[in-house]
Motif scaffolding. Structure first.
Motif, PDB file in Angstrom:
ATOM      1  N   SER A   1      19.239  50.065  91.345  1.00  0.00           N
ATOM      2  CA  SER A   1      20.567  50.687  91.359  1.00  0.00           C
ATOM      3  C   SER A   1      21.174  50.740  92.760  1.00  0.00           C
ATOM      4  CB  SER A   1      20.494  52.097  90.767  1.00  0.00           C
ATOM      5  OG  SER A   1      19.554  52.885  91.498  1.00  0.00           O
ATOM      6  N   ASP A   2      20.313  50.695  93.785  1.00  0.00           N
ATOM      7  CA  ASP A   2      20.753  50.656  95.181  1.00  0.00           C
ATOM      8  C   ASP A   2      19.605  50.071  95.998  1.00  0.00           C
ATOM      9  OD1 ASP A   2      18.875  52.782  95.637  1.00  0.00           O
ATOM     10  OD2 ASP A   2      20.426  54.247  95.170  1.00  0.00           O
ATOM     11  N   ALA A   3      19.797  49.931  97.304  1.00  0.00           N
ATOM     12  CA  ALA A   3      18.778  49.292  98.152  1.00  0.00           C
ATOM     13  C   ALA A   3      17.449  50.044  98.130  1.00  0.00           C
ATOM     14  CB  ALA A   3      19.301  49.163  99.586  1.00  0.00           C
ATOM     15  N   ALA A   4      17.497  51.359  98.011  1.00  0.00           N
ATOM     16  CA  ALA A   4      16.267  52.151  97.985  1.00  0.00           C
ATOM     17  C   ALA A   4      15.466  51.960  96.695  1.00  0.00           C
ATOM     18  CB  ALA A   4      16.596  53.633  98.165  1.00  0.00           C
ATOM     19  N   HIS A   5      16.100  51.457  95.655  1.00  0.00           N
ATOM     20  CA  HIS A   5      15.445  51.255  94.357  1.00  0.00           C
ATOM     21  C   HIS A   5      15.341  49.775  93.991  1.00  0.00           C
ATOM     22  CE1 HIS A   5      16.871  55.451  94.212  1.00  0.00           C
ATOM     23  NE2 HIS A   5      15.709  55.642  93.600  1.00  0.00           N
ATOM     24  N   ALA A   6      15.418  48.912  95.006  1.00  0.00           N
ATOM     25  CA  ALA A   6      15.385  47.465  94.783  1.00  0.00           C
ATOM     26  C   ALA A   6      14.044  47.003  94.239  1.00  0.00           C
ATOM     27  CB  ALA A   6      15.682  46.739  96.101  1.00  0.00           C
ATOM     28  N   GLY A   7      14.080  45.915  93.503  1.00  0.00           N
ATOM     29  CA  GLY A   7      12.870  45.208  93.113  1.00  0.00           C
ATOM     30  C   GLY A   7      12.536  44.184  94.186  1.00  0.00           C
ATOM     31  N   VAL A   8      11.342  43.601  94.106  1.00  0.00           N
ATOM     32  CA  VAL A   8      10.864  42.697  95.143  1.00  0.00           C
ATOM     33  C   VAL A   8      10.399  41.390  94.503  1.00  0.00           C
ATOM     34  CG1 VAL A   8       9.160  42.401  96.978  1.00  0.00           C
ATOM     35  CG2 VAL A   8      10.090  44.671  96.506  1.00  0.00           C
ATOM     36  N   ILE A   9      10.827  40.265  95.086  1.00  0.00           N
ATOM     37  CA  ILE A   9      10.381  38.944  94.644  1.00  0.00           C
ATOM     38  C   ILE A   9       9.670  38.266  95.803  1.00  0.00           C
ATOM     39  CG2 ILE A   9      11.075  36.642  93.839  1.00  0.00           C
ATOM     40  CD1 ILE A   9      13.539  38.007  92.560  1.00  0.00           C
ATOM     41  N   PHE A  10       8.472  37.761  95.540  1.00  0.00           N
ATOM     42  CA  PHE A  10       7.736  36.955  96.517  1.00  0.00           C
ATOM     43  C   PHE A  10       7.828  35.509  96.041  1.00  0.00           C
ATOM     44  CE2 PHE A  10       5.904  41.187  96.764  1.00  0.00           C
ATOM     45  CZ  PHE A  10       5.917  41.415  98.133  1.00  0.00           C
ATOM     46  N   GLN A  11       8.632  34.700  96.731  1.00  0.00           N
ATOM     47  CA  GLN A  11       8.843  33.304  96.331  1.00  0.00           C
ATOM     48  C   GLN A  11       7.672  32.477  96.845  1.00  0.00           C
ATOM     49  OE1 GLN A  11       9.331  30.942  94.658  1.00  0.00           O
ATOM     50  NE2 GLN A  11      11.286  29.945  94.919  1.00  0.00           N
ATOM     51  N   LYS A  12       6.725  32.170  95.964  1.00  0.00           N
ATOM     52  CA  LYS A  12       5.510  31.457  96.343  1.00  0.00           C
ATOM     53  C   LYS A  12       5.428  30.087  95.674  1.00  0.00           C
ATOM     54  CE  LYS A  12       2.890  35.620  97.225  1.00  0.00           C
ATOM     55  NZ  LYS A  12       1.948  35.457  98.284  1.00  0.00           N
ATOM     56  N   ASN A  13       6.538  29.632  95.108  1.00  0.00           N
ATOM     57  CA  ASN A  13       6.577  28.352  94.410  1.00  0.00           C
ATOM     58  C   ASN A  13       7.497  27.409  95.183  1.00  0.00           C
ATOM     59  OD1 ASN A  13       7.183  26.227  92.530  1.00  0.00           O
ATOM     60  ND2 ASN A  13       6.592  27.571  90.852  1.00  0.00           N
ATOM     61  N   ASP A  14       7.127  26.145  95.274  1.00  0.00           N
ATOM     62  CA  ASP A  14       7.967  25.164  95.967  1.00  0.00           C
ATOM     63  C   ASP A  14       9.247  24.855  95.206  1.00  0.00           C
ATOM     64  OD1 ASP A  14       6.206  24.972  98.098  1.00  0.00           O
ATOM     65  OD2 ASP A  14       5.129  23.268  97.235  1.00  0.00           O
ATOM     66  N   ASN A  15       9.283  25.162  93.916  1.00  0.00           N
ATOM     67  CA  ASN A  15      10.477  24.913  93.111  1.00  0.00           C
ATOM     68  C   ASN A  15      11.414  26.116  93.159  1.00  0.00           C
ATOM     69  OD1 ASN A  15       9.572  22.341  92.211  1.00  0.00           O
ATOM     70  ND2 ASN A  15       8.190  23.371  90.792  1.00  0.00           N
ATOM     71  N   ASP A  16      12.692  25.863  92.858  1.00  0.00           N
ATOM     72  CA  ASP A  16      13.723  26.893  92.934  1.00  0.00           C
ATOM     73  C   ASP A  16      13.542  27.983  91.880  1.00  0.00           C
ATOM     74  OD1 ASP A  16      14.789  25.214  94.828  1.00  0.00           O
ATOM     75  OD2 ASP A  16      16.491  24.570  93.601  1.00  0.00           O
ATOM     76  N   ILE A  17      14.119  29.146  92.174  1.00  0.00           N
ATOM     77  CA  ILE A  17      14.347  30.198  91.191  1.00  0.00           C
ATOM     78  C   ILE A  17      15.834  30.148  90.880  1.00  0.00           C
ATOM     79  CG2 ILE A  17      14.406  32.677  90.745  1.00  0.00           C
ATOM     80  CD1 ILE A  17      12.127  32.999  92.773  1.00  0.00           C
ATOM     81  N   THR A  18      16.193  30.029  89.606  1.00  0.00           N
ATOM     82  CA  THR A  18      17.597  29.976  89.196  1.00  0.00           C
ATOM     83  C   THR A  18      17.904  31.189  88.335  1.00  0.00           C
ATOM     84  OG1 THR A  18      17.558  27.560  89.237  1.00  0.00           O
ATOM     85  CG2 THR A  18      19.351  28.605  88.009  1.00  0.00           C
ATOM     86  N   ILE A  19      18.936  31.933  88.729  1.00  0.00           N
ATOM     87  CA  ILE A  19      19.378  33.127  88.018  1.00  0.00           C
ATOM     88  C   ILE A  19      20.784  32.849  87.490  1.00  0.00           C
ATOM     89  CG2 ILE A  19      19.808  35.616  88.185  1.00  0.00           C
ATOM     90  CD1 ILE A  19      16.894  34.769  88.958  1.00  0.00           C
ATOM     91  N   ASP A  20      20.978  32.889  86.178  1.00  0.00           N
ATOM     92  CA  ASP A  20      22.317  32.656  85.621  1.00  0.00           C
ATOM     93  C   ASP A  20      23.253  33.815  85.963  1.00  0.00           C
ATOM     94  OD1 ASP A  20      21.243  30.332  84.524  1.00  0.00           O
ATOM     95  OD2 ASP A  20      21.001  31.203  82.520  1.00  0.00           O
TER      96      ASP A  20
END
Length: 181
Positions: A120-139
């Protein structure tokens, strides 16, 4: 495969599931044939239960759907999210997604989400660790999320991991990209 839905609906308040990493198809949530899996989501309302997933998530056919809400600081996903179906993820309150192939027999998949809802704000953000050589695509993206990349030890100015691509973002949303050093 840990949880499968073939044409039916499975709804779970919380979940701790681990796929066999030695399997080529190391999937914790597997949906096809118009099936649906809801984890920590009921009737469109996100819950507050712990979710721990060690394995990939896939919606294999266009009529299939996965809704997963990682909303606690101890909730996590270690795996890719892929398929042609609807894939929705809520990643909030420090919950972590380790975007990496969860198998000892990598197939070269990339991750794609229909909807990613961060905190809901920066203090409640989720975290993604990008450990794959391929892209992450978010529609479609909304909320606040932190995305971490590693540096290549042999070439410190080079980041490891594929791109983070967003098709559409809700007004007021934010992504923080950062590196490990």
């Amino acid at each position: 495969k840990a949880i499968q839905a073939y044409g039916g609906t499975v709804t779970l308040e919380g979940l701790r599931a681990k796929a066999n990493a030695a399997s080529k198809d190391a999937v914790t949530l597997d949906v096809q044939g118009g099936g649906r899996i809801n984890v920590n989501v009921k009737d469109g309302t996100v819950g507050s239960s712990e979710v721990m997933l060690d394995g990939n998530i896939t919606a294999r056919e266009s009529g299939s759907r996965v809704d997963a809400a990682l909303t606690t600081g101890t909730s996590y996903l270690k795996g890719l999210i892929s398929g042609v179906g609807t894939l929705n993820l809520w990643l909030q309150n420090g919950a972590a997604w380790h975007n990496q192939e969860y198998t000892t027999q990598p197939a070269g998949f990339s991750s794609r989400l229909t909807n990613l809802a961060g905190g809901s704000d920066a203090a409640h953000a989720g975290v993604i660790f990008q450990k794959n050589d391929n892209d992450i695509t978010i529609d479609n993206y909304s909320g606040y999320t932190k995305v971490f990349y590693e540096h290549d030890a042999a070439a410190p100015t080079t980041m490891k991991g594929g791109d983070f691509r967003i098709g559409s973002a809700a007004a007021g949303s934010a992504i923080t990209l950062t590196t490990d050093s």
